[in-house]
Design an enzyme around this catalytic site. Structure first.
Site, PDB file in Angstrom:
ATOM      1  N   HIS A  43       0.953  -1.178  -0.129  1.00 36.93           N
ATOM      2  CA  HIS A  43       0.135  -0.022  -0.063  1.00 36.93           C
ATOM      3  C   HIS A  43       0.864   1.261   0.159  1.00 36.93           C
ATOM      4  CE1 HIS A  43       1.075  -0.853   4.043  1.00 36.93           C
ATOM      5  NE2 HIS A  43       0.915   0.214   4.384  1.00 36.93           N
ATOM      6  N   HIS A 126       5.389   6.370  -1.885  1.00 44.61           N
ATOM      7  CA  HIS A 126       6.307   5.113  -2.407  1.00 44.61           C
ATOM      8  C   HIS A 126       5.374   3.894  -1.988  1.00 44.61           C
ATOM      9  CE1 HIS A 126       7.638   5.652   1.719  1.00 44.61           C
ATOM     10  NE2 HIS A 126       7.659   4.490   1.762  1.00 44.61           N
TER      11      HIS A 126
END
Length: 181
Positions: A43, A126
């Site tokens: 995630h 990220h």
């Protein structure tokens, strides 16, 4: 007092998670020792709240009724080590045209009255692929083969507040609340 580990996240599409798995497979050929993130759990963390009381978690849920955000498109592309010197993480880069930074700033503004502090580092979107336990130069060589890897694009119209329980087999996430654009 019951404590929970909580964070706000953007869930990834199955296609992007499949690409995370493929890149991890390519990087496993290095001699470095890494703890790989289960691609099914991959995630984008927007804001980590840490260990907070169950009462504070309920207050966070209440205050999030004031939260609104605009949906956006993101691109996951490229793989790098972070930080550059003495790397500890392998991650996939996320391009979001500043959406994440603006969203985190709004989260910080809403959560400050609850005593939840802002992160001092600039938000860098990220997807963590693995945590480096023992670095080996062969990891950089393996990374060169996937550095420009295109994971895919997706729409973001939901942010999820999650609880995380750390177990010997890895983290277990539970959705607490979904906020839609």
């Amino acid at each position: 007092m019951y404590m929970v580990r909580a964070f706000f996240a953007v869930e990834l599409t199955d296609d992007i998670r499949n690409q995370c798995d493929a890149v991890q497979d390519m990087l496993r050929h290095s001699d470095a020792k890494l703890n790989w993130v289960n691609p099914a759990l991959a995630h984008i963390t927007l804001k980590f709240l840490g260990d907070i009381s169950d009462d504070l978690l309920r207050s966070v849920q209440e205050i999030m009724s004031e939260f609104s955000f605009k949906p956006t498109e993101i691109t996951v592309s490229g793989v790098q080590l972070h930080p550059k010197k003495r790397p500890r993480i392998v991650w996939a880069d996320v391009s979001d045209n500043g959406w994440g930074e603006a969203t985190v700033a709004e989260l910080d503004r809403l959560l400050a009255p609850l005593g939840i502090t802002s992160e001092t580092r600039i938000f860098t979107p990220h997807v963590t692929l693995g945590r480096i336990k023992r670095y080996d130069p062969s990891l950089r060589a393996a990374l060169e083969k996937v550095a420009g890897h295109a994971f895919g694009q997706m729409s973001v119209d939901t942010i999820t507040l999650k609880k995380s329980s750390l177990t010997p087999l890895g983290p277990v996430y539970e959705d607490v609340m979904e906020i839609t654009a």
